[in-house]
Scaffold this active site. Structure first.
Site, PDB file in Angstrom:
ATOM      1  N   PHE A 141      15.637 -24.958  -9.867  1.00 55.41           N
ATOM      2  CA  PHE A 141      16.159 -24.399  -8.623  1.00 55.41           C
ATOM      3  C   PHE A 141      17.452 -23.664  -8.930  1.00 55.41           C
ATOM      4  O   PHE A 141      18.347 -24.234  -9.555  1.00 55.41           O
ATOM      5  CB  PHE A 141      16.427 -25.498  -7.583  1.00 55.41           C
TER       6      PHE A 141
ATOM      7  N   ASP B  11      22.406 -23.441 -15.910  1.00 57.11           N
ATOM      8  CA  ASP B  11      22.786 -23.564 -14.501  1.00 57.11           C
ATOM      9  C   ASP B  11      23.268 -24.996 -14.277  1.00 57.11           C
ATOM     10  O   ASP B  11      22.468 -25.921 -14.167  1.00 57.11           O
ATOM     11  CB  ASP B  11      21.584 -23.224 -13.612  1.00 57.11           C
TER      12      ASP B  11
ATOM     13  N   LYS C  77      28.726 -26.370  -6.753  1.00 54.82           N
ATOM     14  CA  LYS C  77      28.767 -27.484  -5.792  1.00 54.82           C
ATOM     15  C   LYS C  77      30.064 -28.322  -5.780  1.00 54.82           C
ATOM     16  O   LYS C  77      30.819 -28.256  -4.846  1.00 54.82           O
ATOM     17  CB  LYS C  77      27.553 -28.382  -5.995  1.00 54.82           C
TER      18      LYS C  77
HETATM   19  C1  PLP Z   1      22.419 -25.989  -5.208  1.00 58.69           C
HETATM   20  C2  PLP Z   1      22.037 -25.264  -6.423  1.00 58.69           C
HETATM   21  C3  PLP Z   1      22.095 -23.862  -6.469  1.00 58.69           C
HETATM   22  C4  PLP Z   1      22.436 -23.018  -5.262  1.00 58.69           C
HETATM   23  O1  PLP Z   1      23.752 -23.248  -4.824  1.00 58.69           O
HETATM   24  P1  PLP Z   1      24.181 -22.749  -3.357  1.00 58.69           P
HETATM   25  O2  PLP Z   1      25.665 -23.023  -3.319  1.00 58.69           O
HETATM   26  O3  PLP Z   1      23.392 -23.542  -2.385  1.00 58.69           O
HETATM   27  O4  PLP Z   1      23.887 -21.305  -3.269  1.00 58.69           O
HETATM   28  C5  PLP Z   1      21.806 -23.244  -7.667  1.00 58.69           C
HETATM   29  N1  PLP Z   1      21.460 -23.954  -8.754  1.00 58.69           N
HETATM   30  C6  PLP Z   1      21.389 -25.298  -8.735  1.00 58.69           C
HETATM   31  C7  PLP Z   1      21.028 -26.031  -9.996  1.00 58.69           C
HETATM   32  C8  PLP Z   1      21.665 -26.004  -7.568  1.00 58.69           C
HETATM   33  O5  PLP Z   1      21.569 -27.331  -7.552  1.00 58.69           O
END
Ligand code: PLP
Length: 398
Positions: free
Chosen positions: A137, A222, A251
Protein backbone atom coordinates in the site's frame (compact mmCIF):
# COMPACT_ATOMS: atom_id res chain seq x y z
CA UNK A 1 -32.23 9.31 25.04
CA UNK A 2 -29.99 11.50 27.23
CA UNK A 3 -28.45 14.79 26.12
CA UNK A 4 -24.98 13.34 25.47
CA UNK A 5 -26.24 10.50 23.31
CA UNK A 6 -28.10 13.01 21.23
CA UNK A 7 -24.83 14.96 20.75
CA UNK A 8 -23.31 11.84 19.19
CA UNK A 9 -26.38 11.25 17.04
CA UNK A 10 -26.46 14.86 15.92
CA UNK A 11 -22.80 14.93 14.93
CA UNK A 12 -23.21 11.62 13.09
CA UNK A 13 -26.17 13.01 11.21
CA UNK A 14 -24.36 16.24 10.32
CA UNK A 15 -21.34 14.17 9.24
CA UNK A 16 -23.51 12.07 6.94
CA UNK A 17 -24.95 15.23 5.39
CA UNK A 18 -21.74 17.18 4.99
CA UNK A 19 -18.81 14.81 4.45
CA UNK A 20 -18.27 12.59 1.45
CA UNK A 21 -18.98 8.99 2.30
CA UNK A 22 -15.45 7.73 1.66
CA UNK A 23 -14.87 6.16 5.07
CA UNK A 24 -18.27 4.70 5.94
CA UNK A 25 -20.02 5.66 9.16
CA UNK A 26 -17.59 6.87 11.86
CA UNK A 27 -17.39 4.45 14.78
CA UNK A 28 -17.47 7.20 17.42
CA UNK A 29 -17.50 10.95 17.82
CA UNK A 30 -14.32 11.80 19.73
CA UNK A 31 -13.93 14.97 21.74
CA UNK A 32 -10.53 14.90 23.50
CA UNK A 33 -7.44 12.85 24.19
CA UNK A 34 -4.64 12.56 26.70
CA UNK A 35 -1.70 10.19 26.51
CA UNK A 36 -2.89 6.94 24.96
CA UNK A 37 -6.55 7.67 25.86
CA UNK A 38 -9.38 9.34 23.95
CA UNK A 39 -12.90 10.25 25.07
CA UNK A 40 -16.13 10.18 23.09
CA UNK A 41 -19.03 12.62 23.14
CA UNK A 42 -20.67 10.55 25.91
CA UNK A 43 -17.47 10.86 27.98
CA UNK A 44 -16.56 7.19 27.61
CA UNK A 45 -12.80 6.63 27.73
CA UNK A 46 -10.93 4.38 25.27
CA UNK A 47 -7.36 3.12 25.24
CA UNK A 48 -6.22 4.03 21.72
CA UNK A 49 -4.24 1.06 20.44
CA UNK A 50 -4.40 2.28 16.86
CA UNK A 51 -2.95 5.74 17.50
CA UNK A 52 -4.62 7.42 14.54
CA UNK A 53 -3.20 4.61 12.34
CA UNK A 54 0.41 4.66 13.54
CA UNK A 55 0.41 8.47 13.71
CA UNK A 56 0.11 9.58 17.34
CA UNK A 57 3.62 8.54 18.35
CA UNK A 58 3.47 10.58 21.56
CA UNK A 59 -0.19 9.83 22.21
CA UNK A 60 -2.66 12.69 22.49
CA UNK A 61 -2.02 16.25 23.71
CA UNK A 62 1.63 15.54 24.60
CA UNK A 63 3.05 18.68 26.26
CA UNK A 64 6.26 18.66 24.17
CA UNK A 65 4.26 18.60 20.93
CA UNK A 66 1.72 21.17 22.12
CA UNK A 67 4.53 23.48 23.23
CA UNK A 68 6.53 23.16 20.00
CA UNK A 69 3.51 23.76 17.76
CA UNK A 70 2.25 26.66 19.89
CA UNK A 71 5.66 28.33 20.03
CA UNK A 72 6.26 27.97 16.28
CA UNK A 73 2.78 29.16 15.32
CA UNK A 74 3.26 32.12 17.61
CA UNK A 75 6.62 32.90 15.94
CA UNK A 76 6.21 32.08 12.25
CA UNK A 77 3.38 29.85 11.11
CA UNK A 78 3.82 29.57 7.35
CA UNK A 79 6.03 30.88 4.60
CA UNK A 80 6.14 29.75 1.01
CA UNK A 81 8.97 27.65 -0.35
CA UNK A 82 10.47 30.86 -1.76
CA UNK A 83 11.93 31.14 1.75
CA UNK A 84 13.80 28.89 4.17
CA UNK A 85 13.06 28.38 7.86
CA UNK A 86 15.15 26.94 10.66
CA UNK A 87 12.71 24.10 11.56
CA UNK A 88 12.50 22.98 7.91
CA UNK A 89 16.28 22.81 7.50
CA UNK A 90 16.74 21.31 10.99
CA UNK A 91 14.25 18.55 10.20
CA UNK A 92 15.89 17.67 6.89
CA UNK A 93 19.28 17.44 8.62
CA UNK A 94 17.81 15.35 11.44
CA UNK A 95 16.15 12.89 9.04
CA UNK A 96 19.44 12.37 7.20
CA UNK A 97 21.25 11.90 10.52
CA UNK A 98 18.73 9.27 11.66
CA UNK A 99 18.98 7.50 8.32
CA UNK A 100 22.76 7.60 8.60
CA UNK A 101 23.24 8.72 4.99
CA UNK A 102 24.17 11.82 3.08
CA UNK A 103 21.42 12.93 0.76
CA UNK A 104 18.57 15.38 0.29
CA UNK A 105 15.02 15.64 1.61
CA UNK A 106 11.75 16.82 0.05
CA UNK A 107 9.11 17.64 2.70
CA UNK A 108 5.42 16.98 2.02
CA UNK A 109 2.11 16.90 3.91
CA UNK A 110 1.27 13.21 3.79
CA UNK A 111 2.48 9.74 2.97
CA UNK A 112 0.99 9.59 -0.49
CA UNK A 113 2.67 12.91 -1.37
CA UNK A 114 6.01 11.64 -0.11
CA UNK A 115 5.52 8.72 -2.48
CA UNK A 116 4.50 11.01 -5.35
CA UNK A 117 7.75 12.91 -4.88
CA UNK A 118 9.69 9.65 -4.88
CA UNK A 119 7.82 8.36 -7.94
CA UNK A 120 8.61 11.56 -9.86
CA UNK A 121 12.21 11.36 -8.68
CA UNK A 122 12.50 7.83 -10.15
CA UNK A 123 11.32 9.17 -13.54
CA UNK A 124 14.30 11.53 -13.55
CA UNK A 125 16.57 8.52 -13.93
CA UNK A 126 15.39 8.47 -17.55
CA UNK A 127 13.64 5.13 -16.98
CA UNK A 128 9.94 4.54 -16.31
CA UNK A 129 9.51 0.90 -15.26
CA UNK A 130 8.75 0.36 -11.56
CA UNK A 131 8.41 -2.95 -9.72
CA UNK A 132 6.09 -3.02 -6.70
CA UNK A 133 4.78 -5.77 -4.44
CA UNK A 134 1.41 -7.46 -4.25
CA UNK A 135 -0.30 -6.60 -0.97
CA UNK A 136 1.61 -3.33 -0.77
CA UNK A 137 0.00 0.00 0.00
CA UNK A 138 1.48 3.32 -1.04
CA UNK A 139 -1.40 5.80 -0.93
CA UNK A 140 -4.45 7.10 -2.78
CA UNK A 141 -3.21 9.74 -5.20
CA UNK A 142 -2.98 8.57 -8.81
CA UNK A 143 0.77 7.91 -8.78
CA UNK A 144 0.90 6.15 -5.42
CA UNK A 145 -2.23 4.22 -6.41
CA UNK A 146 -0.49 3.03 -9.56
CA UNK A 147 2.04 1.32 -7.27
CA UNK A 148 -0.64 -0.19 -5.00
CA UNK A 149 -1.79 -3.62 -6.11
CA UNK A 150 -5.22 -3.96 -4.49
CA UNK A 151 -7.80 -4.16 -7.29
CA UNK A 152 -10.63 -2.55 -5.30
CA UNK A 153 -8.54 0.59 -4.76
CA UNK A 154 -7.21 0.76 -8.32
CA UNK A 155 -9.86 -0.35 -10.73
CA UNK A 156 -12.37 2.52 -10.31
CA UNK A 157 -9.57 4.95 -11.27
CA UNK A 158 -7.85 3.27 -14.18
CA UNK A 159 -6.06 4.18 -16.35
CA UNK A 160 -3.31 4.95 -13.82
CA UNK A 161 0.31 5.81 -14.64
CA UNK A 162 1.63 2.67 -16.31
CA UNK A 163 4.77 0.60 -16.61
CA UNK A 164 4.37 -0.98 -13.16
CA UNK A 165 4.99 -4.70 -12.56
CA UNK A 166 3.64 -6.35 -9.42
CA UNK A 167 5.48 -9.30 -7.89
CA UNK A 168 4.57 -11.49 -4.89
CA UNK A 169 5.90 -9.87 -1.71
CA UNK A 170 8.81 -11.69 -0.12
CA UNK A 171 9.74 -13.69 -3.22
CA UNK A 172 13.27 -12.54 -4.04
CA UNK A 173 13.47 -14.70 -7.18
CA UNK A 174 10.27 -13.21 -8.58
CA UNK A 175 11.68 -9.77 -7.90
CA UNK A 176 14.96 -10.61 -9.59
CA UNK A 177 13.05 -11.90 -12.63
CA UNK A 178 10.99 -8.70 -12.91
CA UNK A 179 13.83 -6.17 -12.70
CA UNK A 180 15.66 -5.33 -15.92
CA UNK A 181 18.13 -2.71 -17.12
CA UNK A 182 15.06 -0.61 -18.00
CA UNK A 183 13.78 -0.59 -14.41
CA UNK A 184 13.81 2.81 -12.70
CA UNK A 185 13.00 1.56 -9.20
CA UNK A 186 11.73 -1.17 -6.95
CA UNK A 187 9.35 0.08 -4.26
CA UNK A 188 8.77 -2.04 -1.16
CA UNK A 189 7.52 -1.70 2.39
CA UNK A 190 10.06 -3.33 4.73
CA UNK A 191 6.99 -4.69 6.57
CA UNK A 192 3.61 -4.45 4.83
CA UNK A 193 1.43 -2.42 7.22
CA UNK A 194 -2.04 -2.19 5.68
CA UNK A 195 -1.82 -5.83 4.65
CA UNK A 196 -1.74 -6.75 8.34
CA UNK A 197 1.90 -6.37 9.41
CA UNK A 198 3.35 -8.88 6.97
CA UNK A 199 7.09 -9.59 7.09
CA UNK A 200 9.21 -10.74 4.16
CA UNK A 201 11.54 -13.69 4.75
CA UNK A 202 15.00 -12.95 6.16
CA UNK A 203 17.38 -11.78 3.48
CA UNK A 204 14.68 -10.37 1.20
CA UNK A 205 15.71 -6.73 1.43
CA UNK A 206 19.35 -7.72 0.91
CA UNK A 207 18.37 -9.61 -2.25
CA UNK A 208 16.27 -6.63 -3.38
CA UNK A 209 19.34 -4.44 -2.86
CA UNK A 210 21.53 -6.78 -4.90
CA UNK A 211 18.98 -7.03 -7.70
CA UNK A 212 18.47 -3.28 -7.96
CA UNK A 213 22.21 -2.55 -7.79
CA UNK A 214 22.89 -5.13 -10.52
CA UNK A 215 20.49 -3.33 -12.87
CA UNK A 216 21.15 0.27 -11.85
CA UNK A 217 17.63 0.60 -10.46
CA UNK A 218 16.75 2.54 -7.33
CA UNK A 219 15.71 0.70 -4.17
CA UNK A 220 12.91 2.76 -2.68
CA UNK A 221 11.60 1.75 0.73
CA UNK A 222 8.18 3.03 1.77
CA UNK A 223 8.51 3.50 5.54
CA UNK A 224 5.45 5.74 5.80
CA UNK A 225 3.98 3.33 8.37
CA UNK A 226 7.04 1.50 9.68
CA UNK A 227 9.39 4.48 10.05
CA UNK A 228 10.12 7.02 12.77
CA UNK A 229 10.39 4.59 15.66
CA UNK A 230 7.23 2.56 15.15
CA UNK A 231 9.11 -0.76 15.06
CA UNK A 232 11.52 0.08 17.88
CA UNK A 233 14.18 1.50 15.58
CA UNK A 234 14.08 4.67 13.51
CA UNK A 235 13.61 2.71 10.30
CA UNK A 236 12.32 -0.84 9.96
CA UNK A 237 14.94 -1.63 7.32
CA UNK A 238 17.79 -0.86 9.76
CA UNK A 239 18.01 -4.46 10.95
CA UNK A 240 18.64 -5.65 7.37
CA UNK A 241 21.81 -3.57 7.06
CA UNK A 242 20.63 -2.48 3.61
CA UNK A 243 21.25 1.08 2.39
CA UNK A 244 18.26 2.12 0.27
CA UNK A 245 18.36 4.87 -2.37
CA UNK A 246 15.06 6.46 -1.43
CA UNK A 247 13.05 6.29 1.80
CA UNK A 248 9.59 7.78 2.32
CA UNK A 249 8.17 8.52 5.78
CA UNK A 250 5.06 10.26 7.08
CA UNK A 251 2.52 8.88 9.56
CA UNK A 252 4.30 9.12 12.93
CA UNK A 253 6.78 11.78 11.86
CA UNK A 254 5.10 14.78 13.51
CA UNK A 255 2.87 12.87 15.91
CA UNK A 256 -0.39 13.96 14.27
CA UNK A 257 0.48 17.20 12.50
CA UNK A 258 0.26 16.45 8.74
CA UNK A 259 3.70 15.89 7.22
CA UNK A 260 5.68 13.52 5.03
CA UNK A 261 9.19 13.30 3.67
CA UNK A 262 10.94 11.81 0.68
CA UNK A 263 14.59 11.18 1.52
CA UNK A 264 16.97 10.43 -1.34
CA UNK A 265 20.41 9.07 -0.54
CA UNK A 266 23.64 10.44 -1.99
CA UNK A 267 23.56 11.73 -5.54
CA UNK A 268 19.93 10.62 -5.97
CA UNK A 269 19.10 13.69 -3.88
CA UNK A 270 19.92 15.76 -6.96
CA UNK A 271 17.49 14.03 -9.36
CA UNK A 272 14.74 16.57 -8.76
CA UNK A 273 15.82 20.02 -9.86
CA UNK A 274 14.13 23.48 -9.86
CA UNK A 275 10.77 23.30 -11.58
CA UNK A 276 10.51 19.50 -11.36
CA UNK A 277 8.40 19.40 -8.23
CA UNK A 278 6.84 21.66 -5.63
CA UNK A 279 4.39 22.07 -2.78
CA UNK A 280 2.75 25.01 -1.02
CA UNK A 281 2.51 23.53 2.46
CA UNK A 282 5.31 20.94 2.46
CA UNK A 283 8.05 21.88 4.92
CA UNK A 284 5.68 24.20 6.77
CA UNK A 285 7.56 25.45 9.87
CA UNK A 286 4.81 24.39 12.30
CA UNK A 287 4.81 20.83 10.95
CA UNK A 288 8.60 20.74 10.90
CA UNK A 289 8.83 22.04 14.49
CA UNK A 290 6.29 19.39 15.51
CA UNK A 291 8.40 16.66 13.89
CA UNK A 292 11.55 17.89 15.62
CA UNK A 293 9.74 17.86 18.99
CA UNK A 294 8.48 14.31 18.38
CA UNK A 295 11.95 13.08 17.41
CA UNK A 296 13.57 14.78 20.40
CA UNK A 297 11.01 13.28 22.78
CA UNK A 298 11.52 9.81 21.32
CA UNK A 299 15.26 10.26 21.90
CA UNK A 300 15.14 11.72 25.42
CA UNK A 301 12.45 9.33 26.71
CA UNK A 302 13.96 6.27 25.01
CA UNK A 303 10.67 5.54 23.32
CA UNK A 304 12.41 3.21 20.86
CA UNK A 305 13.34 1.02 23.84
CA UNK A 306 9.82 1.39 25.20
CA UNK A 307 8.32 0.34 21.85
CA UNK A 308 10.42 -2.82 21.88
CA UNK A 309 9.68 -3.74 25.50
CA UNK A 310 5.96 -2.98 25.48
CA UNK A 311 5.60 -4.49 22.00
CA UNK A 312 7.09 -7.76 23.18
CA UNK A 313 4.80 -7.82 26.22
CA UNK A 314 1.75 -7.10 24.05
CA UNK A 315 2.57 -9.87 21.60
CA UNK A 316 2.97 -12.35 24.45
CA UNK A 317 -0.25 -11.18 26.08
CA UNK A 318 -2.23 -11.65 22.86
CA UNK A 319 -1.59 -15.39 22.66
CA UNK A 320 -4.92 -17.24 22.70
CA UNK A 321 -6.51 -20.41 21.31
CA UNK A 322 -8.40 -18.47 18.67
CA UNK A 323 -5.37 -16.46 17.61
CA UNK A 324 -3.05 -17.85 14.96
CA UNK A 325 0.13 -16.08 13.96
CA UNK A 326 1.09 -12.96 15.90
CA UNK A 327 3.54 -10.76 13.99
CA UNK A 328 5.21 -7.58 14.97
CA UNK A 329 8.17 -5.39 15.56
CA UNK A 330 8.08 -2.80 18.32
CA UNK A 331 4.60 -1.33 18.49
CA UNK A 332 3.45 -2.39 15.02
CA UNK A 333 1.57 -5.62 15.60
CA UNK A 334 -0.64 -7.80 13.43
CA UNK A 335 -2.38 -11.05 14.27
CA UNK A 336 -4.54 -13.61 12.53
CA UNK A 337 -7.83 -14.87 13.95
CA UNK A 338 -9.03 -18.40 13.16
CA UNK A 339 -12.21 -17.07 11.48
CA UNK A 340 -13.22 -13.95 9.51
CA UNK A 341 -14.50 -12.18 12.62
CA UNK A 342 -12.06 -9.26 12.89
CA UNK A 343 -14.80 -6.62 12.46
CA UNK A 344 -16.86 -8.14 15.28
CA UNK A 345 -13.79 -8.44 17.52
CA UNK A 346 -12.95 -4.78 16.81
CA UNK A 347 -16.52 -3.75 17.79
CA UNK A 348 -16.33 -5.84 20.94
CA UNK A 349 -13.04 -4.16 21.83
CA UNK A 350 -14.61 -0.74 21.30
CA UNK A 351 -17.55 -1.64 23.56
CA UNK A 352 -15.01 -2.63 26.21
CA UNK A 353 -13.01 0.58 25.87
CA UNK A 354 -10.22 -0.31 23.41
CA UNK A 355 -9.56 0.99 19.90
CA UNK A 356 -8.03 -1.64 17.60
CA UNK A 357 -8.17 -2.12 13.82
CA UNK A 358 -9.54 -4.89 11.61
CA UNK A 359 -7.25 -4.48 8.61
CA UNK A 360 -8.55 -7.66 6.92
CA UNK A 361 -11.56 -9.95 7.58
CA UNK A 362 -9.42 -12.21 9.79
CA UNK A 363 -6.65 -9.80 10.79
CA UNK A 364 -6.21 -7.31 13.61
CA UNK A 365 -3.62 -4.55 13.64
CA UNK A 366 -2.32 -2.55 16.60
CA UNK A 367 -0.18 0.58 16.27
CA UNK A 368 -0.48 2.28 19.66
CA UNK A 369 1.38 5.41 20.77
CA UNK A 370 5.06 4.77 21.50
CA UNK A 371 4.42 6.15 25.02
CA UNK A 372 2.15 3.21 25.88
CA UNK A 373 3.18 1.77 29.27
CA UNK A 374 3.41 -1.89 30.27
CA UNK A 375 0.50 -1.32 32.64
CA UNK A 376 -1.72 0.15 29.89
CA UNK A 377 -0.79 -2.70 27.55
CA UNK A 378 -1.61 -5.09 30.40
CA UNK A 379 -5.10 -3.61 30.74
CA UNK A 380 -5.71 -4.59 27.12
CA UNK A 381 -4.19 -8.07 27.29
CA UNK A 382 -6.23 -8.74 30.49
CA UNK A 383 -9.40 -7.80 28.59
CA UNK A 384 -8.37 -9.68 25.39
CA UNK A 385 -9.95 -13.12 26.16
CA UNK A 386 -13.28 -11.45 26.94
CA UNK A 387 -13.05 -9.26 23.81
CA UNK A 388 -12.45 -12.37 21.68
CA UNK A 389 -15.30 -14.25 23.36
CA UNK A 390 -17.73 -11.37 22.79
CA UNK A 391 -16.57 -10.75 19.23
CA UNK A 392 -16.82 -14.40 18.19
CA UNK A 393 -20.25 -14.68 19.84
CA UNK A 394 -21.50 -11.55 18.06
CA UNK A 395 -20.24 -12.95 14.76
CA UNK A 396 -22.07 -16.21 15.47
CA UNK A 397 -18.78 -18.13 15.75
CA UNK A 398 -18.74 -18.84 19.50
C1 PLP B 1 -0.57 5.18 5.12
C2 PLP B 1 0.43 4.80 4.12
C3 PLP B 1 0.62 5.57 2.96
C4 PLP B 1 -0.26 6.76 2.62
O1 PLP B 1 -0.11 7.79 3.56
P1 PLP B 1 -1.21 8.96 3.60
O2 PLP B 1 -0.64 9.94 4.60
O3 PLP B 1 -2.49 8.34 4.02
O4 PLP B 1 -1.29 9.55 2.25
C5 PLP B 1 1.63 5.21 2.10
N1 PLP B 1 2.40 4.13 2.34
C6 PLP B 1 2.24 3.37 3.44
C7 PLP B 1 3.16 2.21 3.66
C8 PLP B 1 1.24 3.67 4.36
O5 PLP B 1 1.07 2.89 5.43
Amino acid sequence: MNAKTSTTDQVQERYAHSLMNTFGKPKLVLTRGEGPFVWDADDNRYLDLLGGIAVNALGHAHPALVEAVTRQLDTLGHVSNFFATEPQVGLAEKLLELLGSDGKVFLTNSGTEANEAAFKLTRRTGRTHVVAAEGGFHGRTMGALALTSKAAYREPFEPLPGDVTFVPYGDADALAAAVTDETAAVVLEPIQGEAGVVFPPDGYLQRARETTSDHGALLWLDEVQTGMGRTGSWFAHAASGVTPDVVTVAKGLAGGIPIGACIAVGEHGSLLQPGNHGTTFGGNPVAAAAALAVIETIETQDLLGNARTVGTALRTGLLHDRVGEIRGSGLLIGLDLDAPVAAAVTSAALEQGFIINDCAPDRIRLAPPLVLTQEQAGAFTDAWPKILETGYAQAGQA
